[in-house]
Design a protein around this motif. Structure first.
Motif, PDB file in Angstrom:
ATOM      1  N   VAL A   1      -0.391  -1.552  -4.980  1.00 13.92           N
ATOM      2  CA  VAL A   1       0.465  -1.465  -6.163  1.00 13.92           C
ATOM      3  C   VAL A   1       1.464  -2.614  -6.141  1.00 13.92           C
ATOM      4  O   VAL A   1       1.839  -3.117  -5.073  1.00 13.92           O
TER       5      VAL A   1
ATOM      6  N   GLU B   1       0.848  -1.196   0.000  1.00 12.87           N
ATOM      7  CA  GLU B   1       0.000   0.000   0.000  1.00 12.87           C
ATOM      8  C   GLU B   1       0.880   1.241   0.000  1.00 12.87           C
ATOM      9  O   GLU B   1       1.843   1.329   0.762  1.00 12.87           O
ATOM     10  N   VAL B   2       0.558   2.156  -0.871  1.00 13.98           N
ATOM     11  CA  VAL B   2       1.261   3.434  -0.943  1.00 13.98           C
ATOM     12  C   VAL B   2       0.262   4.525  -0.611  1.00 13.98           C
ATOM     13  O   VAL B   2      -0.849   4.558  -1.157  1.00 13.98           O
TER      14      VAL B   2
ATOM     15  N   MET C   1       7.644   9.164  -0.702  1.00  8.17           N
ATOM     16  CA  MET C   1       6.650   8.089  -0.778  1.00  8.17           C
ATOM     17  C   MET C   1       6.561   7.376   0.567  1.00  8.17           C
ATOM     18  O   MET C   1       7.571   7.059   1.187  1.00  8.17           O
TER      19      MET C   1
ATOM     20  N   LYS D   1      -5.510   1.886  -4.638  1.00  6.87           N
ATOM     21  CA  LYS D   1      -5.427   0.431  -4.703  1.00  6.87           C
ATOM     22  C   LYS D   1      -4.003  -0.016  -4.368  1.00  6.87           C
ATOM     23  O   LYS D   1      -3.057   0.767  -4.480  1.00  6.87           O
TER      24      LYS D   1
ATOM     25  N   MET E   1       6.821  -0.671  -9.477  1.00  5.94           N
ATOM     26  CA  MET E   1       6.573   0.732  -9.133  1.00  5.94           C
ATOM     27  C   MET E   1       7.875   1.389  -8.689  1.00  5.94           C
ATOM     28  O   MET E   1       8.507   0.941  -7.734  1.00  5.94           O
TER      29      MET E   1
ATOM     30  N   LYS F   1      -2.000   7.658  -0.417  1.00  4.78           N
ATOM     31  CA  LYS F   1      -2.670   8.449  -1.451  1.00  4.78           C
ATOM     32  C   LYS F   1      -2.866   7.667  -2.752  1.00  4.78           C
ATOM     33  O   LYS F   1      -3.107   8.256  -3.799  1.00  4.78           O
ATOM     34  N   THR F   2      -2.722   6.357  -2.672  1.00  7.25           N
ATOM     35  CA  THR F   2      -3.009   5.498  -3.823  1.00  7.25           C
ATOM     36  C   THR F   2      -4.232   4.662  -3.483  1.00  7.25           C
ATOM     37  O   THR F   2      -4.245   3.981  -2.450  1.00  7.25           O
TER      38      THR F   2
END
Length: 748
Positions: free
Chosen positions: A122, A114-115, A133, A120, A127, A117-118
């Motif tokens: 990744v 999980e990143v 980040m 779904k 990536m 502000k993403t």
């Protein structure tokens, strides 16, 4: 699905109990054990990734970025992926398709994180890490996503764990316990896939395949043989050959290591042992002059399999098929007791005392100038030094190693070593191959040249027989005539050499056996001088040796001081030497053969002294770049065989010329005095730059005879591989495949 997960759970529990990893029977202990096993499974990948630039000093702060992994702020190099950033933070990310030496595919989706502000999860392997980040690997979203991916991977995976050769070292087994769910929802019939025939080395059970495409990327990117590919789409997708053919790479066995499941396994090893039953011994391979680092896995007194060991400077994490699969030759056609040829002309078993007495009696009745001793391809440094000291004490100077010719020059190491180093070859931008078939003589060096072609677009020119090197190259000619044109500046390849930043010349060891060897080497040295191949910080003058013993033999001065031939010889001592032309040995010559296999030379021997194979003794070898390495005994000796140097020491005492050392330590002290580099294990000593002005001027006229192939059959080059049943099967299969290819060309 729940039944399948439960079966995986029970099998892993049984395996761990046999290993003694844990005693608790609860689920938490099971998961902890699986985690530990999974981390062990990823050690070689993590180490390789670190070597590729994870935890290195970064002198320029502007080349780094700051990211946060589970709340921990770290500095990572620009261009790293999220997965590499997590590895740098010490957090293990599950993966199936990702491999640090292959291109990124991103198709297994097991590495989801999980990143912030993403919306779904990744794929962390694909990536890139960006400044600021914030990466999270333990959230509920990540856990649920990984469980879903694992559930999909197990949809069509068969319940083969109890009969699968990958059991106990399977990434899917371990990761399903750590990151998978305890139940599944799939109830339909599983898909089945027809197995593919890849040859006698790789066994396929394609129903187990999870389509990670590691094998496809390895064959295309590393081996350079695009035999494997992805066929079909969706539920019909399969991994296989585009047409019905065998995998013809000399590195094909490495797909077994890169495969994370049991789809590709070792055919010779199938159903013979489980990995927890085996004892691993870290040693080196002696099938060629590269000296690949390997691990011999044995059970009792038998070698069960050979797998690669990580060494970035030598073989990375790959080995050739011959090094991996010739181990069955270690237990076939072995010499296990001394033998003496009787009056009836047959070899008969005798006691050691009688064998030594017969050899010593023959020595006493032979003049020193009528003696000769030859070291073979598999001889170690200790035994060669003992043999040299023994015969020198008898007054004999007629000693050499297989592959040498008359007047071999061994004064300067730079004239017979790979001065660019094995790892350094991949930095060359122009490479000239002279009289060498690198793909069969040294597959791991050929892999480095291929990396130079792929990464630096290096230009490769070949002078020798036309061949397929698995990368783009230009065949400049077949013989010394082309070499003379380049030396005189009359060839178009001179422009490429002159404009290169790091040019390199690789001369094959087959040149050593030509009568015009000195003239050819003089022409090569002229090219090196004109092309600025040897300069500050770079030495591009290289000689590729063929055998594991050749470099140490030259370091020890095992070169003929006289005629260097067998004419008029009355006593011949063969130390693991099986390439001697029997027709050249006089009929009245007394022959003593010391070795571990009943190969070619045994049929001519009058006395046979059984020695130890490389897997049974502690010995020293020097590879083609001058790196000293040692073997470690993995299994006990066979029958009455003894260490080679001990046999020579005992013979010297019976002959009345006892050598002054009784232990391996005192022998190595003598070796330190003769050649200090042989005492510096795992160290690479840079050879002295060769000054051309002090070299003697050669008057040898170059013959225009084309360069010949040094190796006709890659799978059978020494006594061990010739005794291997698997190598014989490879030879037959390759011959049939070549015949089919020729028929297709003719019919087309």
């Amino acid at each position: 699905m729940a039944r399948q997960t439960s079966l995986l759970f029970r099998l892993l529990k049984h395996q761990r109990r046999k290993l003694g990893v844990f005693q608790a029977a609860d689920n938490d202990a099971m998961v902890d054990a699986a985690c530990r096993n999974f981390r062990l499974r990823q050690v070689h990948q993590t180490a390789a990734a670190v070597a590729r630039g994870l935890r290195v000093e970064m002198p320029k702060p502007e080349d780094t970025i700051e990211v946060s992994v589970d709340g921990l702020s770290i500095q990572v190099q620009k261009g790293m992926t999220v997965l590499q950033a997590c590895e740098a933070a010490g957090i293990e990310i599950p993966r199936f398709c990702y491999h640090p030496r292959l291109s990124i595919a991103g198709n297994c989706r097991m590495c989801l994180v999980e990143v912030e502000k993403t919306p779904k999860p990744v794929a962390s392997c694909a990536m890139p890490a960006l400044p600021g980040m914030k990466i999270k690997t333990t959230t509920q979203m990540v856990k649920k996503a990984r469980e879903g991916v694992m559930e999909f991977l197990l949809l069509n995976h068969p319940l083969d764990c109890p009969i699968c050769d990958q059991g106990g070292e399977c990434d899917l087994q371990d990761q399903s316990m750590v990151f998978g769910s305890d139940r599944g929802r799939f109830t339909d019939m599983k898909r089945s896939v027809v197995d593919k025939n890849l040859g006698p080395l790789v066994k396929t059970v394609m129903t187990r395949c999870i389509h990670c495409t590691r094998c496809v990327r390895f064959s295309n990117e590393v081996a350079g043989v695009p035999d494997l590919g992805v066929l079909g789409r969706g539920g019909s997708e399969e991994i296989g050959t585009y047409v019905e053919r065998l995998m013809t790479s000399e590195l094909s066995g490495n797909v077994i290591d890169v495969c994370p499941v049991g789809a590709l396994t070792s055919r010779p090893f199938a159903f013979t042992a489980r990995n927890w039953e085996l004892k691993g011994t870290e040693t080196i391979d002696v099938s060629d002059a590269i000296g690949c680092n390997i691990r011999i896995e044995s059970r009792g007194a038998e070698v069960m399999r050979i797998v690669p060991r990580l060494n970035e400077d030598v073989n990375e994490e790959w080995i050739s098929d011959k090094a991996r699969f010739c181990y069955d030759g270690l237990k076939r056609q072995r010499l296990n007791e001394p033998m003496l040829r009787g009056e009836n002309g047959n070899l008969e078993p005798v006691l050691w005392q009688l064998a030594f007495r017969a050899a010593a009696e023959a020595l006493k009745h032979t003049k020193p100038e009528e003696m000769a001793a030859i070291a073979g391809k598999l001889a170690d440094a200790e035994s060669m030094l003992a043999m040299k000291d023994f015969f020198n004490k008898l007054g004999c100077e007629n000693l050499w190693c297989e592959g040498d010719s008359v007047n071999t020059q061994a004064d300067l190491r730079s004239r017979y070593l790979l001065n660019s180093t094995i790892a350094g070859v991949e930095n060359a931008d122009v490479i000239l191959l002279v009289g060498t078939q690198v793909r069969t003589e040294a597959p791991l060096l050929n892999l480095r040249i291929r990396k130079a072609v792929r990464n630096l677009r290096a230009k490769v020119g070949v002078i020798g027989p036309p061949t397929d090197l698995a990368y783009e190259h230009e065949n400049l000619g077949t013989g010394p005539e082309t070499l003379l044109q380049i030396a005189e500046g009359r060839h178009r390849f001179c422009t490429a050499l002159a404009g290169a930043q790091r040019p390199a010349i690789i001369v094959g060891a087959g040149i050593f056996e030509r009568p015009d060897r000195d003239g050819i080497m003089a022409a090569v040295e002229t090219i090196a001088a004109n092309g600025n191949i040897v300069k500050e910080g770079w030495n591009g003058f290289n000689v590729l040796l063929l055998s594991a013993s050749h470099a140490a033999a030259l370091d020890l001065g095992l070169v003929p001081k006289s005629k260097g031939s067998l004419k008029g010889i009355k006593f011949l001592y063969l130390l693991d030497a099986d390439e001697v032309d029997m027709a050249e040995i006089p009929k009245d010559c007394f022959v003593v053969y010391q070795g571990h296999h009943g190969d070619r030379s045994v049929y001519r021997a009058d006395v046979v002294l059984p020695g130890c194979a490389y897997s049974e003794k502690e010995s020293t070898y020097v590879n083609t770049e001058g790196r000293t390495q040692q073997t470690i005994p993995a299994v006990p000796t066979v029958g009455e065989s003894r260490d080679d140097w001990k046999i020579i020491r005992a013979l010297s005492e019976v002959a009345g010329s006892a050598l002054p050392y009784d232990t391996i330590s005192s022998l190595r002290a003598r070796m330190l005095a003769v050649s200090p580099n042989l005492f510096r294990v795992d160290e690479l000593q840079a050879p002295v730059m060769w000054p051309r002005d002090i070299l003697p001027e050669t008057k040898t006229e170059i013959q225009l005879k084309p360069f010949a192939r040094s190796i006709d059959n890659f799978y059978m080059t020494d006594s061990i591989s010739r005794a291997s049943k698997v190598m014989a099967q490879c030879t037959t299969a390759l011959s049939k495949q070549s015949s089919k290819d020729k028929e297709k060309v003719l019919t087309a």
